[in-house]
Enzyme design. Structure first.
Site, PDB file in Angstrom:
ATOM      1  N   THR A 167       3.477 -14.890 -27.093  1.00 44.19           N
ATOM      2  CA  THR A 167       3.659 -16.229 -26.552  1.00 44.19           C
ATOM      3  C   THR A 167       2.512 -16.573 -25.617  1.00 44.19           C
ATOM      4  O   THR A 167       2.083 -15.742 -24.813  1.00 44.19           O
ATOM      5  CB  THR A 167       4.984 -16.322 -25.763  1.00 44.19           C
ATOM      6  OG1 THR A 167       6.052 -15.887 -26.611  1.00 44.19           O
ATOM      7  CG2 THR A 167       5.253 -17.741 -25.309  1.00 44.19           C
ATOM      8  N   VAL A 168       2.006 -17.799 -25.742  1.00 47.89           N
ATOM      9  CA  VAL A 168       0.921 -18.258 -24.872  1.00 47.89           C
ATOM     10  C   VAL A 168       1.516 -19.129 -23.768  1.00 47.89           C
ATOM     11  O   VAL A 168       2.258 -20.081 -24.033  1.00 47.89           O
ATOM     12  CB  VAL A 168      -0.136 -19.052 -25.654  1.00 47.89           C
ATOM     13  CG1 VAL A 168      -1.246 -19.537 -24.724  1.00 47.89           C
ATOM     14  CG2 VAL A 168      -0.725 -18.195 -26.769  1.00 47.89           C
TER      15      VAL A 168
ATOM     16  N   GLY B 227       2.722 -22.281 -26.473  1.00 46.13           N
ATOM     17  CA  GLY B 227       2.904 -22.074 -27.911  1.00 46.13           C
ATOM     18  C   GLY B 227       3.340 -20.658 -28.197  1.00 46.13           C
ATOM     19  O   GLY B 227       3.244 -19.766 -27.344  1.00 46.13           O
TER      20      GLY B 227
ATOM     21  N   LYS C  86      -1.767 -14.881 -22.808  1.00 41.90           N
ATOM     22  CA  LYS C  86      -1.131 -14.501 -24.064  1.00 41.90           C
ATOM     23  C   LYS C  86      -0.322 -13.242 -23.819  1.00 41.90           C
ATOM     24  O   LYS C  86      -0.870 -12.142 -23.679  1.00 41.90           O
ATOM     25  CB  LYS C  86      -2.153 -14.275 -25.171  1.00 41.90           C
ATOM     26  CG  LYS C  86      -1.493 -13.960 -26.514  1.00 41.90           C
ATOM     27  CD  LYS C  86      -2.321 -14.406 -27.693  1.00 41.90           C
ATOM     28  CE  LYS C  86      -1.516 -14.387 -28.968  1.00 41.90           C
ATOM     29  NZ  LYS C  86      -2.222 -15.001 -30.097  1.00 41.90           N
TER      30      LYS C  86
ATOM     31  N   ASP D 247      -9.746 -12.583 -38.044  1.00 41.76           N
ATOM     32  CA  ASP D 247      -8.679 -13.548 -38.326  1.00 41.76           C
ATOM     33  C   ASP D 247      -9.157 -14.960 -37.996  1.00 41.76           C
ATOM     34  O   ASP D 247      -8.478 -15.718 -37.306  1.00 41.76           O
ATOM     35  CB  ASP D 247      -7.425 -13.200 -37.518  1.00 41.76           C
ATOM     36  CG  ASP D 247      -6.172 -13.875 -38.077  1.00 41.76           C
ATOM     37  OD1 ASP D 247      -6.193 -14.304 -39.252  1.00 41.76           O
ATOM     38  OD2 ASP D 247      -5.175 -13.986 -37.344  1.00 41.76           O
TER      39      ASP D 247
END
Length: 407
Positions: free
Chosen positions: A22-23, A16, A36, A130
């Site tokens: 980006t993972v 993802g 990550k 978050d």
């Protein structure tokens, strides 16, 4: 295409993309991992790299069954990466998009898991900053809990703090996701543990209702609602659960529960929620003037217009998390702006089919009532006039209204 990450890890497949990087599905000395990989423009920021290394000890020491553990931090040339446990499952946002809302028992069980993870983080002096459905992963290989819920794990600890450097974000800026931002952040105060409780309570509200209590429309309107609006009750949930939500959505941080207290209180509610179906409430209309500022895009499947929530990326030029705009970076509203209220744009839940106050449907209904009342008033006035004329029109002449007295 596979790529080396440092000397110990290999990134094999993209899982993802997020606003910070980006993972990847990767491989390390101890087996599969999630990597990550932060954006290259972040990796070239020496101040950020320094903060990254500074946080290493705290992040590596944060271990809990409901936290996605960070195994390693890699700083190698242009690569800046967090190596994390691999969770075989999906994120909570994906489940919400599929089911719209969850049964109360399942929703409360998931949030209780996350509250447990937050309690461990807060005890270690770490604030997530978050908390949102995108950062909550569901372990599909774990044992099922109440309501058939999968174990929930909170991920991306430290990312918001790492990126929120003075160089990138001045004191007049806000970093976070608008729908989940606590009022004290909007007012420019430093984030403490209570901001995570507020965000998690917002997530619980969203799981139950299918929408957040203050979301919708322009990000500035969303931020203002957090400060000025009162959360409106959801019909159909037990009073005890509603009072928990109200307490954790309090404007004053000191009024909110601690994470450990919230987890315990939520689990006390689970027996009362067993077998309860998802709530039957309509999502508030998005027809106010402020909400009309949102961009409208076409759904590629059905061609219907879809209103997207206004937000901008946490990192300039970054792609949104899984094609969703989830972060914002904007100035702190001035006190006079916050005092102005949301001017009727609050997203008020209501029974199915009922119009939201202030919506176009509601205004049309009000106009129809006014016209009906106006017509009824004319008819009533005419009836009163006819009745008065009939009462004074007898055989006797009317009295002289201008007579004078004589001695």
């Amino acid at each position: 295409m596979a790529r080396k990450i440092g000397s110990r890890y290999t990134a094999n497949q993209i899982l993802g993309r997020g606003s910070a990087g980006t993972v990847w599905l990767g491989e390390g000395p101890e087996g599969p991992v999630a990597i990550k990989l932060l954006r290259e423009d972040l990796a070239s920021d020496q101040e950020l790299v320094g903060r990254f290394v500074q946080e290493r000890t705290a992040l590596l020491g944060l271990e809990h069954p409901h936290i996605v553990s960070v195994r390693d931090l890699v700083v190698d040339g242009n690569d800046l990466a967090l190596v994390m446990d691999l969770v075989r499952g999906t994120d909570l946002r994906t489940r919400l998009e599929r089911e719209r809302r969850l049964a109360p028992e399942s929703a409360v069980a998931i949030v209780a898991d996350v509250a447990d993870g937050l309690a461990a983080a807060h005890a270690a002096g770490i604030v997530h900053r978050d908390v949102k459905p995108e950062n909550i992963l569901l372990d599909m290989q774990g044992p099922l809990g109440p309501g058939g819920s999968h174990p929930a794990l909170l991920t991306d600890f430290g990312v918001a703090k790492l990126i929120d450097s003075p160089k990138r974000t001045r004191a007049t800026k806000i970093i976070g996701t608008p729908d989940y931002l606590a009022p004290e952040i909007v007012e420019g105060l430093p984030p403490r543990a209570a901001v995570d409780i507020y965000a998690l309570a917002t997530v619980l509200y969203e799981l139950l209702a299918g929408f957040t209590p203050f979301g919708g429309g322009h990000p500035g309107a969303v931020l203002r609602r957090h400060v000025t609006e009162t959360v409106v009750p959801l019909p159909g949930i037990p009073e005890e659960l509603w009072q928990l939500l109200v307490q954790c959505l309090a404007k004053a941080p000191a009024s909110r529960l601690r994470a450990s207290e919230l987890a315990a209180r939520l689990r006390e509610q689970l027996p009362l929620l067993a077998g309860m179906p998802p709530l039957d409430v309509d999502e508030p209309d998005a027809e106010s003037a402020e909400e009309a500022e949102d961009p409208v895009v076409r759904d590629p499947a059905g061609g219907e217009p879809v209103r997207r929530r206004g937000a901008v990326s946490l990192v300039p030029g970054a792609r949104p998390d899984s094609n969703r705009d989830t972060h914002t970076s904007m100035r702190v509203p001035a006190p006079d702006e916050l005092a102005g209220g949301a001017h009727g744009t609050a997203r008020i839940p209501r029974a199915t089919g009922a119009p939201r106050p202030g919506s176009a449907r509601h205004r049309a209904a009000v106009r129809r009532r006014r016209i009906t009342l106006g017509v009824a008033g004319v008819v009533l006035a005419a009836a009163v006039g006819v009745g008065a004329w009939a009462a004074t029109s007898g055989d006797e002449p009317p009295a002289d209204t201008h007579s004078t007295s004589t001695p």
